[in-house]
Scaffold this motif. Structure first.
Motif, PDB file in Angstrom:
ATOM      1  N   LEU A 166       0.830  -1.205   0.000  1.00  0.00           N
ATOM      2  CA  LEU A 166       0.000   0.000   0.000  1.00  0.00           C
ATOM      3  C   LEU A 166       0.862   1.252   0.000  1.00  0.00           C
ATOM      4  CD1 LEU A 166      -2.624  -1.040   2.724  1.00  0.00           C
ATOM      5  CD2 LEU A 166      -2.792  -1.337   0.261  1.00  0.00           C
ATOM      6  N   ASP A 167       0.472   2.239  -0.815  1.00  0.00           N
ATOM      7  CA  ASP A 167       1.108   3.549  -0.740  1.00  0.00           C
ATOM      8  C   ASP A 167       0.295   4.444   0.184  1.00  0.00           C
ATOM      9  OD1 ASP A 167      -1.125   4.444  -2.179  1.00  0.00           O
ATOM     10  OD2 ASP A 167      -0.080   4.400  -4.101  1.00  0.00           O
ATOM     11  N   ALA A 168       0.707   5.692   0.315  1.00  0.00           N
ATOM     12  CA  ALA A 168       0.080   6.586   1.295  1.00  0.00           C
ATOM     13  C   ALA A 168      -1.413   6.757   1.041  1.00  0.00           C
ATOM     14  CB  ALA A 168       0.784   7.946   1.270  1.00  0.00           C
ATOM     15  N   GLU A 169      -1.806   6.951  -0.220  1.00  0.00           N
ATOM     16  CA  GLU A 169      -3.218   7.163  -0.527  1.00  0.00           C
ATOM     17  C   GLU A 169      -4.029   5.903  -0.280  1.00  0.00           C
ATOM     18  OE1 GLU A 169      -5.974   9.100  -4.087  1.00  0.00           O
ATOM     19  OE2 GLU A 169      -3.827   8.771  -4.382  1.00  0.00           O
ATOM     20  N   ASN A 170      -3.478   4.754  -0.647  1.00  0.00           N
ATOM     21  CA  ASN A 170      -4.172   3.496  -0.410  1.00  0.00           C
ATOM     22  C   ASN A 170      -4.344   3.204   1.068  1.00  0.00           C
ATOM     23  OD1 ASN A 170      -4.349   3.069  -3.124  1.00  0.00           O
ATOM     24  ND2 ASN A 170      -2.640   1.625  -3.234  1.00  0.00           N
ATOM     25  N   ILE A 171      -3.371   3.596   1.877  1.00  0.00           N
ATOM     26  CA  ILE A 171      -3.430   3.344   3.312  1.00  0.00           C
ATOM     27  C   ILE A 171      -4.662   4.009   3.919  1.00  0.00           C
ATOM     28  CG2 ILE A 171      -2.351   4.026   5.509  1.00  0.00           C
ATOM     29  CD1 ILE A 171       0.345   3.337   4.210  1.00  0.00           C
ATOM     30  N   VAL A 172      -4.902   5.262   3.582  1.00  0.00           N
ATOM     31  CA  VAL A 172      -6.046   5.978   4.149  1.00  0.00           C
ATOM     32  C   VAL A 172      -7.348   5.279   3.779  1.00  0.00           C
ATOM     33  CG1 VAL A 172      -7.325   8.149   4.133  1.00  0.00           C
ATOM     34  CG2 VAL A 172      -4.824   8.173   4.197  1.00  0.00           C
ATOM     35  N   GLU A 173      -7.494   4.899   2.517  1.00  0.00           N
ATOM     36  CA  GLU A 173      -8.729   4.266   2.070  1.00  0.00           C
ATOM     37  C   GLU A 173      -8.885   2.871   2.672  1.00  0.00           C
ATOM     38  OE1 GLU A 173      -8.858   4.446  -2.166  1.00  0.00           O
ATOM     39  OE2 GLU A 173      -8.745   6.638  -2.218  1.00  0.00           O
ATOM     40  N   ALA A 174      -7.774   2.150   2.844  1.00  0.00           N
ATOM     41  CA  ALA A 174      -7.838   0.824   3.443  1.00  0.00           C
ATOM     42  C   ALA A 174      -8.234   0.910   4.916  1.00  0.00           C
ATOM     43  CB  ALA A 174      -6.489   0.116   3.292  1.00  0.00           C
ATOM     44  N   ILE A 175      -7.694   1.886   5.634  1.00  0.00           N
ATOM     45  CA  ILE A 175      -8.052   2.052   7.044  1.00  0.00           C
ATOM     46  C   ILE A 175      -9.523   2.426   7.184  1.00  0.00           C
ATOM     47  CG2 ILE A 175      -7.667   3.478   9.106  1.00  0.00           C
ATOM     48  CD1 ILE A 175      -4.724   3.636   8.309  1.00  0.00           C
ATOM     49  N   GLU A 176     -10.000   3.309   6.339  1.00  0.00           N
ATOM     50  CA  GLU A 176     -11.409   3.698   6.348  1.00  0.00           C
ATOM     51  C   GLU A 176     -12.300   2.470   6.132  1.00  0.00           C
ATOM     52  OE1 GLU A 176     -14.095   7.023   4.023  1.00  0.00           O
ATOM     53  OE2 GLU A 176     -12.666   5.821   2.861  1.00  0.00           O
ATOM     54  N   CYS A 177     -11.929   1.627   5.182  1.00  0.00           N
ATOM     55  CA  CYS A 177     -12.700   0.433   4.880  1.00  0.00           C
ATOM     56  C   CYS A 177     -12.644  -0.573   6.028  1.00  0.00           C
ATOM     57  CB  CYS A 177     -12.187  -0.210   3.596  1.00  0.00           C
ATOM     58  SG  CYS A 177     -13.190  -1.569   2.986  1.00  0.00           S
ATOM     59  N   ALA A 178     -11.456  -0.780   6.597  1.00  0.00           N
ATOM     60  CA  ALA A 178     -11.303  -1.724   7.708  1.00  0.00           C
ATOM     61  C   ALA A 178     -12.146  -1.305   8.906  1.00  0.00           C
ATOM     62  CB  ALA A 178      -9.837  -1.828   8.105  1.00  0.00           C
ATOM     63  N   ALA A 179     -12.204   0.000   9.170  1.00  0.00           N
ATOM     64  CA  ALA A 179     -12.973   0.492  10.305  1.00  0.00           C
ATOM     65  C   ALA A 179     -14.473   0.348  10.069  1.00  0.00           C
ATOM     66  CB  ALA A 179     -12.616   1.947  10.590  1.00  0.00           C
ATOM     67  N   PHE A 180     -14.933   0.715   8.871  1.00  0.00           N
ATOM     68  CA  PHE A 180     -16.359   0.661   8.592  1.00  0.00           C
ATOM     69  C   PHE A 180     -16.871  -0.780   8.560  1.00  0.00           C
ATOM     70  CE2 PHE A 180     -19.964   0.304   5.686  1.00  0.00           C
ATOM     71  CZ  PHE A 180     -20.841   1.227   6.233  1.00  0.00           C
ATOM     72  N   LEU A 181     -16.169  -1.656   7.861  1.00  0.00           N
ATOM     73  CA  LEU A 181     -16.605  -3.049   7.720  1.00  0.00           C
ATOM     74  C   LEU A 181     -16.213  -3.907   8.914  1.00  0.00           C
ATOM     75  CD1 LEU A 181     -15.742  -3.752   3.967  1.00  0.00           C
ATOM     76  CD2 LEU A 181     -17.943  -3.090   4.949  1.00  0.00           C
ATOM     77  N   GLN A 182     -15.393  -3.355   9.823  1.00  0.00           N
ATOM     78  CA  GLN A 182     -14.849  -4.144  10.935  1.00  0.00           C
ATOM     79  C   GLN A 182     -14.216  -5.423  10.378  1.00  0.00           C
ATOM     80  OE1 GLN A 182     -17.552  -4.221  14.493  1.00  0.00           O
ATOM     81  NE2 GLN A 182     -18.945  -3.106  13.116  1.00  0.00           N
ATOM     82  N   ALA A 183     -13.341  -5.200   9.407  1.00  0.00           N
ATOM     83  CA  ALA A 183     -12.700  -6.293   8.673  1.00  0.00           C
ATOM     84  C   ALA A 183     -11.414  -6.702   9.383  1.00  0.00           C
ATOM     85  CB  ALA A 183     -12.412  -5.871   7.237  1.00  0.00           C
ATOM     86  N   VAL A 184     -11.467  -7.776  10.157  1.00  0.00           N
ATOM     87  CA  VAL A 184     -10.323  -8.199  10.960  1.00  0.00           C
ATOM     88  C   VAL A 184      -9.117  -8.566  10.110  1.00  0.00           C
ATOM     89  CG1 VAL A 184      -9.506  -9.918  12.625  1.00  0.00           C
ATOM     90  CG2 VAL A 184     -11.786  -8.896  12.891  1.00  0.00           C
ATOM     91  N   PRO A 185      -9.262  -9.339   9.019  1.00  0.00           N
ATOM     92  CA  PRO A 185      -8.076  -9.667   8.208  1.00  0.00           C
ATOM     93  C   PRO A 185      -7.386  -8.422   7.658  1.00  0.00           C
ATOM     94  CG  PRO A 185      -9.896 -11.111   7.639  1.00  0.00           C
ATOM     95  CD  PRO A 185     -10.464 -10.044   8.519  1.00  0.00           C
ATOM     96  N   LEU A 186      -8.162  -7.436   7.217  1.00  0.00           N
ATOM     97  CA  LEU A 186      -7.558  -6.216   6.681  1.00  0.00           C
ATOM     98  C   LEU A 186      -6.856  -5.441   7.783  1.00  0.00           C
ATOM     99  CD1 LEU A 186      -7.001  -4.208   4.454  1.00  0.00           C
ATOM    100  CD2 LEU A 186      -9.301  -3.267   4.780  1.00  0.00           C
ATOM    101  N   THR A 187      -7.452  -5.384   8.960  1.00  0.00           N
ATOM    102  CA  THR A 187      -6.808  -4.696  10.079  1.00  0.00           C
ATOM    103  C   THR A 187      -5.476  -5.345  10.420  1.00  0.00           C
ATOM    104  OG1 THR A 187      -8.955  -4.047  10.992  1.00  0.00           O
ATOM    105  CG2 THR A 187      -7.068  -3.990  12.486  1.00  0.00           C
TER     106      THR A 187
END
Length: 473
Positions: free
Chosen positions: A85-106
């Motif tokens: 992940l680059d800087a921009e992808n990191i922000v979007e991935a964290i947003e997604c992990a928090a909203f979906l409560q996605a444990v593997p992504l976290t």
């Protein structure tokens, strides 16, 4: 069912999905995915299909508050991929992990924290309330605070700075190879102490004594979730096998005894990952084994896993990017690196390295690199050679020059952020990893013990550190 599936997966089997697949629409992009995978990986979808709400009977669901790239990253991780992940992808991935409560992504995000992204990870995790990543990134920052303090105070708000400064950094720990001798042994024998390096005072201090029944000679030693584990080893003059597992909780300052592996073993390799301990290979009654057992710490139960590709004892093992690797030897001067894949319970050959009269004896992971330390030609262990294998590119790089293994025992290397610590009786050396090279940074007092030494990292609470005392030779 794979070895690492939780009991909640059994609950998922009882859910009536009303169809195998679901179309998820994010930013007008349609993703068609298996419902079971979404439910297994994301608490958001699990709660949805248990709720009985109207949405759980729909074949298409719109997620208006996410971005497509973040959801695409989440799907990749759910399928077992390891995307960078680059800087921009990191922000979007964290947003997604928090909203979906996605444990593997976290968990994937936690494994990707490094010196380039730790401040961004920390700040963004705080913004979206992703607590596991928030804490992991804060610890990473604390471990290298002296190097990035100016940047921290320039970028982070005061409340986040205060949280980082409230944490204790990880410290270098060491314990010598000790054989328990029975009831006649002194409780406070110097050889049976677990010690840590006080970097400020440049001295080794004692943290705790080993339990009388525990042995660190030919044992497996590792740290998982800031707890020290010791498995197997030999005891007494007849070299009997210790059949228990010992756990030291540094926060409570107590030792507990757990059941040992079903197969008695010495000279095993032990590694902790994702709430599990992996006892890899070893010996029993003179026979080298290929068997592997996994302890689920939560239940205290051991299970046999897929065997190593070949019998091996004392194999080098390491973690990198949240993955488990071992270093095995083959004839014709070949060192092989294999990965264990928990979800499939299988070993996979990653790469091979052929070097004349030389085999990999130690291995550490840093970011997506594996550093393999090997003996020099003709088994010259005082001339340590080093090679780097990059997991992303699949390329080997030889580090220039020779490392004097008599001065800093690279076969006991431990990585903390961008630093590597090695030690022997005379000196402890810290290197800085930069551009795939190890540059000497400073020398400190050596660990005053003879024989083999186990090294690892622990975070010490203040009340433990205050009760320690200096180690003497």
């Amino acid at each position: 069912m794979s070895l690492n599936e939780s009991e909640s997966d059994d609950d998922n089997c009882c859910i009536d999905f009303g169809g195998d697949r679901l179309t998820v629409v994010v930013e007008d992009i349609r993703f068609n995915e298996k419902k079971a995978l979404l439910v297994q990986s994301c608490d958001y979808f699990g709660a949805l299909y248990r709720s009985g709400m109207r949405e759980c009977r729909q074949e298409e669901i719109h997620l208006h508050c996410l971005r497509a790239r973040g959801f695409c990253i989440a799907l990749a991780v759910m399928r077992g991929e390891v995307p960078g992940l680059d800087a921009e992808n990191i922000v979007e991935a964290i947003e997604c992990a928090a909203f979906l409560q996605a444990v593997p992504l976290t968990r994937h995000l936690v494994e990707l924290v490094d010196s380039d992204n730790c401040l961004l990870m920390f700040h963004t995790a705080a913004t979206f309330g992703l607590l596991e990543l928030y804490y992991a990134a804060a610890l990473y920052i604390r471990n290298m605070y002296a190097d990035i303090e100016a940047e921290v105070k320039q970028i982070l708000p005061p409340e986040l700075i205060s949280f980082v400064e409230s944490l204790n950094p990880s410290v270098l720990m060491a314990v010598g190879a000790h054989v328990t001798c029975g009831t006649g042994e002194s409780v406070h024998a110097a050889s049976r102490t677990v010690c840590y390096l006080d970097e400020t005072a440049n001295t080794w201090r004692t943290l705790t004594d080993l339990p009388l029944e525990a042995s660190t000679s030919m044992a497996g030693v590792t740290v998982l979730d800031n707890k020290l584990y010791i498995v197997g080893g030999v005891r007494g003059i007849h070299k009997g096998v210790v059949d228990a597992c010992f756990c030291y909780d540094v926060n409570k300052n107590i030792w507990t005894e757990l059941a040992g592996p079903a197969q008695l073993r010495i000279n095993l390799s032990l590694i902790g990952h994702d709430s599990h301990l992996y006892a890899i290979g070893g010996e029993f009654e003179g026979t080298v084994m290929s068997s592997v057992e996994i302890l689920e710490v939560r239940t205290g139960r051991w299970k046999f896993a897929a065997q190593l590709p070949q019998p091996a004892a004392g194999v080098a093992c390491a973690k990198a990017t949240g993955r488990i690797f071992v270093c095995l030897w083959k004839p014709l001067e070949t060192t092989e690196i294999h990965e264990y894949i928990p979800s499939k319970d299988q070993w996979r050959l990653i790469t091979s390295l052929i070097r004349r009269q030389s085999y990999g004896h130690s291995m550490v992971g840093h970011r997506d690199d594996l550093y393999v330390m090997r003996n020099g030609p003709s088994d010259d262990f005082l001339r340590c050679m080093m090679d780097c294998y990059n997991l992303s590119t699949g390329q080997w790089t030889s580090l220039p020059g020779h490392f004097n293994n008599s001065k800093g025992s690279l076969f006991t290397a431990v990585v903390r952020s961008d630093s590597v610590f090695t030690l022997n009786r005379s000196v402890t050396l810290e290197y800085v990893i930069h551009a795939k090279t190890w540059k000497p940074r400073r020398q400190m007092k050596g660990f005053p013990r003879s024989g083999s030494v186990w090294t690892f990292l622990l975070r010490l609470p203040v009340h433990n550190a205050e009760k320690t005392f200096s180690v003497t030779s």
